[in-house]
Design an enzyme around this catalytic site. Structure first.
Site, PDB file in Angstrom:
ATOM      1  N   ASP A 169       0.813  -1.211   0.000  1.00 15.63           N
ATOM      2  CA  ASP A 169       0.000   0.000   0.000  1.00 15.63           C
ATOM      3  C   ASP A 169       0.851   1.268   0.000  1.00 15.63           C
ATOM      4  OD1 ASP A 169      -2.384  -1.305  -0.108  1.00 15.63           O
ATOM      5  OD2 ASP A 169      -2.815  -1.175   2.031  1.00 15.63           O
TER       6      ASP A 169
ATOM      7  N   LYS B 287      -3.455   3.740  -2.479  1.00 22.97           N
ATOM      8  CA  LYS B 287      -4.691   4.506  -2.614  1.00 22.97           C
ATOM      9  C   LYS B 287      -4.504   5.890  -2.020  1.00 22.97           C
ATOM     10  CE  LYS B 287      -7.443   0.299  -2.170  1.00 22.97           C
ATOM     11  NZ  LYS B 287      -8.428  -0.437  -1.360  1.00 22.97           N
TER      12      LYS B 287
ATOM     13  N   MET C 141      -7.938   8.904   9.345  1.00 29.67           N
ATOM     14  CA  MET C 141      -8.401   9.485   8.085  1.00 29.67           C
ATOM     15  C   MET C 141      -9.453  10.570   8.321  1.00 29.67           C
ATOM     16  SD  MET C 141      -8.783   5.785   6.183  1.00 29.67           S
ATOM     17  CE  MET C 141      -9.627   5.107   7.645  1.00 29.67           C
TER      18      MET C 141
END
Length: 258
Positions: free
Chosen positions: A35, A57, A171
């Site tokens: 990732d 991502k 996040m």
């Protein structure tokens, strides 16, 4: 012959925080799907013959869709290969590791989960903020900031405001105004301490500390963006005395206090 999938947590950023078991998985892997937030230094432990597949991502932009990642995990394992799915933090904490494990189980592919240090604990610790403390915090919760804009999940903030002593939000920078509004509307004191730890556990780490009433202004002044961990609760007060990492490792970066 079917291979095996290892869902490995790489930790919050500092490459030395990966577990010994996780490192051994990297060293023997035939394929590594990694990732964006995985420290690239960890890929140096891969065999020269290993295939490296980037699955990174970004907010609002997915290099590879989750369905495609699932497909590759199964495809490579069915070829008899040892597959490592390398994820930042812990694979089962907002890492979609559960979905990938389900996909393996559905396709009769053997898998193993190798836990990692999640940012809610690791980044907080590197900022000198213990998520629990005998006199300040006897409970904590991990929450995704994305739910702040989800109408079906907004009622959860009413419970969070009073159910736990420390709230760690993943996040959540883009949703910070909504998070603050929900907590204040549900009775959280404006004087509640809050910290944002940017690039936690890396040399670029910066920590901004304030209260629910003034943190939005402080974050804008310090130009804090993702990736950042948000920690809310009385334990944030300990940052001023315990911020060992930024003080010792990167003294040239300012620590913004409340």
């Amino acid at each position: 012959m079917t291979g095996k999938v290892y869902l490995v947590g790489a930790g919050p950023g500092d490459p030395e925080l990966i577990t010994v078991k996780g490192l051994r998985c990297l060293e023997k892997a035939d394929v590594i799907l990694y990732d964006r937030l995985v420290n690239p230094e960890l890929l140096n432990y891969a065999r020269k013959e290993a295939q490296l597949v980037y699955c990174g991502k970004l907010p609002h932009y997915h290099t590879m869709k989750q369905e495609t990642i699932n497909h590759f995990l199964i495809k490579y394992a069915k070829k008899g290969l040892q597959v490592v799915r390398l994820k930042g933090g812990d694979p089962f904490v907002f890492g979609r590791g559960g979905e990938e494990a389900e996909e393996c189980a559905k396709n009769d592919v053997p898998f193993e989960v190798v836990p990692g240090i999640t940012a809610g604990i690791g980044a907080a610790a590197y900022a000198g903020i213990p998520v629990t403390h005998r006199t300040l915090s006897k409970s904590f919760a991990f929450v995704t900031g994305h739910q702040a804009g989800d109408k079906e999940a907004e009622h959860q903030w009413a419970n969070l405001a009073h159910a736990v002593d420390t709230i760690c939000v993943y996040m959540g920078v883009s949703q910070l105004p909504n998070i603050l509004r929900h907590l204040l509307e549900n009775g959280k004191s404006p004087r509640t301490p809050i910290a944002l730890v940017h690039w936690g556990t890396l040399n670029e780490q910066r920590t901004v500390v304030g209260t629910l009433a003034n943190i939005e202004r402080k974050v804008k002044e310090a130009s804090i963006s993702n990736p950042s961990m948000i920690v809310i609760g009385e334990v944030v007060k300990l940052h001023e005395r315990l911020h060992w990492f930024e003080e010792e490792i990167v003294p040239h970066l300012p620590v913004v206090h409340g």
